[in-house]
Write an enzyme that holds these catalytic residues in place. Structure first.
Site, short mmCIF file in Angstrom:
data_model
loop_
_atom_site.label_atom_id
_atom_site.label_comp_id
_atom_site.label_asym_id
_atom_site.label_seq_id
_atom_site.Cartn_x
_atom_site.Cartn_y
_atom_site.Cartn_z
N SER A 40 10.05 5.61 -13.68
CA SER A 40 11.32 4.94 -13.41
C SER A 40 11.20 3.51 -13.93
CB SER A 40 11.63 4.96 -11.92
OG SER A 40 10.72 4.16 -11.20
N HIS A 151 10.46 10.64 -8.77
CA HIS A 151 9.06 11.07 -8.65
C HIS A 151 8.93 12.46 -8.01
CE1 HIS A 151 7.42 6.67 -8.82
NE2 HIS A 151 7.95 7.08 -9.96
N GLN A 159 13.13 6.45 -3.69
CA GLN A 159 11.98 6.92 -4.48
C GLN A 159 10.66 6.98 -3.70
OE1 GLN A 159 11.34 5.63 -8.78
NE2 GLN A 159 9.78 4.41 -7.77
N GLU A 160 10.43 5.97 -2.84
CA GLU A 160 9.11 5.89 -2.22
C GLU A 160 9.20 5.53 -0.73
OE1 GLU A 160 6.76 3.06 -4.47
OE2 GLU A 160 7.38 3.99 -6.36
N GLU A 201 2.48 10.35 -7.16
CA GLU A 201 1.66 9.28 -6.59
C GLU A 201 0.88 9.75 -5.37
OE1 GLU A 201 4.14 5.78 -6.16
OE2 GLU A 201 4.29 5.57 -8.33
N ASP A 238 10.73 1.97 -1.39
CA ASP A 238 11.24 1.56 -2.70
C ASP A 238 12.45 2.44 -3.00
OD1 ASP A 238 11.81 0.82 -5.26
OD2 ASP A 238 9.89 1.45 -6.14
N GLU A 282 12.08 -2.34 -1.47
CA GLU A 282 12.02 -2.67 -2.90
C GLU A 282 13.26 -2.17 -3.62
OE1 GLU A 282 8.21 -1.56 -4.57
OE2 GLU A 282 9.07 -1.21 -6.55
N ASP A 309 11.43 -5.33 -8.42
CA ASP A 309 10.62 -4.60 -9.41
C ASP A 309 11.39 -4.51 -10.73
OD1 ASP A 309 9.10 -2.84 -10.92
OD2 ASP A 309 9.43 -1.10 -9.63
N LYS A 334 3.37 -5.62 -12.21
CA LYS A 334 2.78 -4.49 -12.95
C LYS A 334 2.35 -4.99 -14.31
CE LYS A 334 5.79 -0.86 -10.98
NZ LYS A 334 7.15 -0.30 -11.10
N HIS A 362 0.33 -0.22 -9.06
CA HIS A 362 -0.01 0.84 -10.02
C HIS A 362 1.28 1.33 -10.70
CE1 HIS A 362 0.98 4.37 -7.08
NE2 HIS A 362 1.85 3.40 -6.98
N ARG A 363 1.19 2.34 -11.57
CA ARG A 363 2.36 3.03 -12.10
C ARG A 363 2.29 4.49 -11.67
NH1 ARG A 363 5.72 -0.15 -15.44
NH2 ARG A 363 7.18 1.37 -14.58
N SER A 364 3.41 5.20 -11.79
CA SER A 364 3.39 6.60 -11.38
C SER A 364 2.50 7.44 -12.31
CB SER A 364 4.80 7.17 -11.31
OG SER A 364 5.50 6.92 -12.50
N LYS A 385 0.14 -1.87 -3.93
CA LYS A 385 0.58 -0.48 -3.74
C LYS A 385 -0.06 0.37 -4.82
CE LYS A 385 5.17 0.04 -5.95
NZ LYS A 385 6.47 0.73 -5.81
#
Ligand code: PGA
Ligand code: ZN
Length: 424
Positions: A40, A151, A159-160, A201, A238, A282, A309, A334, A362-364, A385
């Site tokens: 994303s 994700h 998303q999270e 993730e 997020d 987020e 983000d 990031k 991190h990234r996915s 994270k």
């Protein structure tokens, strides 16, 4: 000095090609780094150079690798690896575009990170200490345990859903508590008849329909594991709202309902009032909706941290704008959004100077490289994270910090462990 640089195509946690870079110093010291990749991604992120065409679904990175082996290797020959800023600047100028489109941010970042590693290795120092010195505090960890949005294939549009250990006596103690809750969450989901396969993730991707169901499941898991939501374990979300923002109407199409920006802020506000364990939100707004981000921050910023983000994509230019307008109060950081180590350091410095908190991320799509964990420690990042307590490309980041904690104890008998997330 840097003798040469070598790139190669390897694979990330989604099985997509990514860049690995080796920086070789004249004395033979080798620094190596692997580059992560998002799903994303923000519109304004630095450009990941991919080959296109048929090979490897068009995602090959042989062009980026060739740039490393040719232009970049030539340009860095004889340059000091200890002057990170100069190394990065040489690559930025060689690229010559504002978003690293020519050489590829994946090529540039791989070399940038590998340079820091080579320099640290040359001094026989761990990366976190080379980049950060000795006065360091370990980060508060945020673990994505339920995946939605882009994700996962379920109907949850946020998303999270993350958990974070608020009360802890050490990083290890915090991780232990998170592992408890993670395993308990699996039982809670199983008991309710949900599948417990994990997403990109490492979080579960249950086939739920609404954000509230996911938050309820977290409350249940936290309590069943013997902890109190909002006291022992906090919840962070997020929304990655750009994914369900409709550019044409300017509205948010979220989990079967349409919201104007003002209505969506009301929705988020009601959610955090109903579930006070939520302490971090987020990207609650679309990545181009600066005014709405400001409004959301004014409304909610005292109750929860508002994390930027996709809005700022770790780019000092957008970070300055966010600071000036008061959009958000925490920056997501990031490395691959901006593409060099020194620009990422600048982003963190900007946050510090202006009383914004930082969450290093991190990234996915990840790799076994734990650079981001060392980086979070080195910059006193405050928050990190890096995914759930599953999938080694996630867990290794936390394991890396467990090792750092052990090393710190050996050197500094009185370590300070913050017991809330209000870390400045
Ligand atoms: P990404 O997601 O790595 O797929 O961009 C992470 C995030 O949005 O924070
Ligand atoms: Zn995000």
């Amino acid at each position: 000095y840097i003798d040469r640089v070598k790139g190669r195509e390897v694979f990330d946690s989604r099985g997509n090609p990514t860049v690995e870079a080796d920086v070789i110093l004249t004395d033979g010291t080798l620094g190596r780094a692997e580059v992560p990749s998002g799903a994303s991604t923000g519109e304004n992120e630095a450009i990941e150079l991919r080959d296109g065409g048929k090979r490897l679904m068009g995602k090959g990175v042989t062009k980026a690798v060739a740039h490393i082996n040719n232009e970049i290797s030539t340009a860095l020959h004889g340059v000091s690896p200890f002057d990170q800023r100069q190394v990065d600047q040489i690559m930025i100028e060689l690229d010559g575009t504002p978003n690293k489109a020519k050489l590829g941010a994946n090529a540039i970042l791989g070399v940038s990170m590998a340079t820091a590693r080579a320099a640290a290795d040359y001094f026989n120092e761990p990366l976190y200490r080379y980049l950060g010195g000795v006065d360091l505090e370990l980060p508060q960890s945020f673990h994505n345990v339920i995946n939605g949005g882009e994700h996962a294939d379920n109907d949850i549009d946020a998303q999270e859903f993350m958990i974070t250990p608020l009360k802890k006596t050490s990083f290890r103690d915090g991780i232990n508590k998170i592992a408890d809750v993670y395993h308990t969450l699996k039982k809670v989901l199983e008991a309710e008849g949900f599948e417990t396969g994990v997403g990109d993730e490492g979080g579960f991707a249950p086939n739920m329909k609404h954000t509230e169901e996911a938050v309820e499941a977290l409350y249940k898991a936290i309590k069943q594991a013997g902890y109190e939501p909002g006291v022992d374990i906090g919840i962070a979300m997020d929304f990655a709202a750009s994914a369900f923002f409709d550019k044409e109407s300017g509205n948010y199409n979220f989990e079967g309902k349409t919201y104007t920006p003002a209505q969506f802020i009301d929705y988020v506000s009601d959610l955090i009032d109903k579930y006070p364990a939520i302490m971090s939100v987020e990207d609650p707004m679309d990545e181009n909706s600066w005014d709405d981000f400001v409004t959301a921050t004014k409304r909610l910023g005292d109750k929860v941290q508002i994390v930027d983000d996709d809005l700022i994509v770790t780019n000092p230019k957008f970070i300055r704008k966010a600071i000036k307008l008061g959009a958000g109060n925490t920056l997501l950081i990031k490395l691959n959004q901006i593409g060099t180590v020194s620009e990422t350091l600048e982003a963190v410095r900007l946050a510090r100077k202006n009383n914004f908190k930082t969450m290093i991320s991190h990234r996915s799509g990840e790799t076994g490289d734990t650079f981001v964990a060392d980086f979070a420690v080195a910059v006193n990042g405050g928050e990190l994270k890096a995914g759930a307590m599953a999938r080694s490309e996630r867990v290794e980041k936390y394991n890396d910090i467990l090792r750092i904690e052990e090393a710190m104890h050996d050197l500094t008998p009185v370590a300070h462990y913050p017991n809330d997330v209000d870390l400045d």
